[in-house]
Design a protein around this motif. Structure first.
Motif, PDB file in Angstrom:
ATOM      1  N   CYS A 173      -2.394  -0.212  -5.986  1.00  0.00           N
ATOM      2  CA  CYS A 173      -2.395   0.918  -7.216  1.00  0.00           C
ATOM      3  C   CYS A 173      -1.169   1.471  -7.597  1.00  0.00           C
ATOM      4  N   LEU A 174      -0.873   1.017  -9.141  1.00  0.00           N
ATOM      5  CA  LEU A 174       0.417   1.732  -9.277  1.00  0.00           C
ATOM      6  C   LEU A 174       0.306   2.706 -10.262  1.00  0.00           C
ATOM      7  N   ILE A 175       1.021   3.855  -9.655  1.00  0.00           N
ATOM      8  CA  ILE A 175       1.173   5.072 -10.368  1.00  0.00           C
ATOM      9  C   ILE A 175       2.307   5.185 -11.364  1.00  0.00           C
ATOM     10  N   TYR A 176       2.142   5.109 -12.694  1.00  0.00           N
ATOM     11  CA  TYR A 176       3.083   5.015 -13.767  1.00  0.00           C
ATOM     12  C   TYR A 176       3.178   6.663 -14.358  1.00  0.00           C
ATOM     13  N   THR A 177       4.745   6.799 -14.133  1.00  0.00           N
ATOM     14  CA  THR A 177       4.612   8.488 -14.526  1.00  0.00           C
ATOM     15  C   THR A 177       6.137   8.464 -15.403  1.00  0.00           C
ATOM     16  N   ASP A 178       6.620   9.688 -15.395  1.00  0.00           N
ATOM     17  CA  ASP A 178       7.839   9.836 -16.223  1.00  0.00           C
ATOM     18  C   ASP A 178       9.234   9.986 -15.450  1.00  0.00           C
TER      19      ASP A 178
END
Ligand code: ADP
Ligand code: ASP
Ligand code: MG
Length: 424
Positions: A173-178
């Motif tokens: 699970c890859l959590i892409y954020t800023d």
């Protein structure tokens, strides 16, 4: 071929251009042969806007019936996002289909605005994946046993993504954020903060629960319970970066203590401005007092965090505790109108301008003197500590809100967390 879940936060989905970039990134992963499930948030600012509209229509205290409608309203932000992302993927020539939480369905309990996921039926999603489609599922929401839409609490799309990954036994699970990973503290507050290559699950759990909003705490709980491999990384790298490079960037949440590369005593500093403090002054010091105060608070459904009872003088004592700042007025009314007369306290004092600063680290288990370094550092900065609470891997203090940044920066330095200086 792996089954991968991507989650994109509000800023990552913040404009049509950003959404097209997300679509290109996801399409790259799908073309590399992976089965892709994507869980986006609402576009940045959208959930606030929707909840603001609700408040304009009904500014008063909300009952259960009104909370149901709040979820109906707030959930629409993510519905727009999934549709837009599916369109953008289709425009890339990548078959894609979007679903809301209730269509999957993601089943939750009925605790509106903070529902918990109970189960996820993955049949429909699996059929689409088998047919070669990218499946896009709304974050932040589900459906309760009565068929009402529920939401999972602010920041809840992280939890949706990890729950989907757990239910489908995804490979990652890859959590892409800023930001490009989990940092030693919020890099927007302390520019010297360093990105951690790995963080243990236990530390991440503490950081999230103590106020680091980079991950919603329930997402970390899910990851721990189901051992979901999970990584936090940036959606702002070029979309066409090599997958091998992307897949090893950011911060990996690890489950084995000895996998941890960076064995610092303190791994991170979290802070939380969302609390308010109350002190019940001059309480008769006799059995049952804590129960009478905190029982009444709990009966009003108000969550209490830090609790301190002072030593007594002349048969009376002071009793302090913190609650969420949103509950300040309600708690104040309850204490003044009901609790104080009932227990014969002399006075109630309330302070909404406090914050909690915490140091977190697995290394604290085996090191003495960590808390005292914290206290010394704060005293050198002239910061008064109002309350203290500790556990095996964290120490938290409650201080005046105006010293928060100063405290976090000083502690960051004191525990050698600052990025190495470029002395060039
Ligand atoms: P998203 O919309 O992608 O879910 P959030 O705003 O919820 O993003 O979370 C990312 C933000 O979390 C960052 O912009 C950063 O300011 C904040 N943050 C707080 N603590 C940390 C930390 N320890 N490491 C990284 N980011 C942090
Ligand atoms: N859109 C929701 C919020 O703003 C959920 C999320 O972004 O994770 O809280
Ligand atoms: Mg978030």
């Amino acid at each position: 071929m792996a089954l991968i879940v991507h989650k994109y936060g509000g800023t990552s989905m913040g404009s049509p251009e950003r959404i097209r970039s997300v679509a290109k990134r996801v399409a790259k992963w799908a073309r590399a042969g992976h089965q892709m499930v994507v869980v986006p948030s609402a576009m940045s600012g959208e959930t606030n806007r929707l909840l603001g509209l609700a408040k304009e229509v009904q500014p008063a205290q909300l009952d259960a019936a009104a909370m149901r409608e709040l979820d109906m309203i707030a959930s629409t932000g993510e519905q727009v996002s999934v549709g837009l992302l599916a369109l953008a993927l289709q425009a890339e020539g990548m078959p894609a289909v979007s679903y809301t939480g209730w269509q999957v369905p993601v089943k939750t309990d009925s605790a509106y605005t903070k529902a918990r996921i109970e189960s996820i039926d993955d049949q429909r999603v699996r059929a689409d994946l088998a047919a070669g489609k990218v499946v896009i599922i709304t974050g932040f929401q589900g459906i309760d046993p009565d068929g009402s839409i529920t939401t999972l609490g602010r920041g809840g799309s992280d939890t949706s993504a990890v729950a989907v990954a757990a239910a489908m036994k995804a490979d990652e699970c890859l959590i892409y954020t800023d930001v490009d990973g989990v940092y030693t503290t919020d890099p927007r507050v302390v520019p010297e903060a360093r990105r951690l290559h790995t963080i243990s699950f236990e530390e991440m759990l503490e950081m999230a629960s103590l106020g680091s909003k980079v991950l919603q705490i329930r997402s970390v709980e899910f990851a721990g319970k189901y051992r979901v491999p999970m990584r936090v990384l940036s959606s702002f790298t070029p979309w066409d970066i090599a997958i091998e490079e992307e897949a090893t960037s950011g911060t990996l949440i690890t489950f084995e203590e000895d996998e941890k590369m960076e064995q610092a005593v303190v791994s991170g500093i979290a802070f939380n401005r969302d609390e308010a403090k109350f002190t019940v002054i001059g309480v008769p010091d006799k059995p049952g007092i804590a129960y009478q105060i905190l029982g009444a608070v709990a009966d009003a459904n108000i969550e209490v965090d830090v609790i301190v009872q002072n030593v007594s003088h002349d048969g009376r004592t002071d009793f302090s505790f913190t609650v969420h700042r949103n509950d300040y007025q309600r708690t104040s009314d309850l204490l003044n109108q009901t609790v104080m007369p009932a227990i014969g306290a002399m006075q109630i004092s309330g302070d909404p301008k406090i914050c909690k600063v915490s140091i977190v680290g697995i290394g604290m288990k085996s090191h003495v003197g960590v808390a005292s370094t914290m206290f010394r550092t704060l005293s050198e900065e002239g910061i008064n500590i109002q309350m203290i609470t500790t556990s095996e891997i964290k120490t938290s203090v409650v201080i005046n809100e105006k010293y928060m940044e100063l405290a976090v920066r000083a502690l960051h330095r004191a525990f050698d967390l600052d990025a190495p200086q470029n002395l060039g």
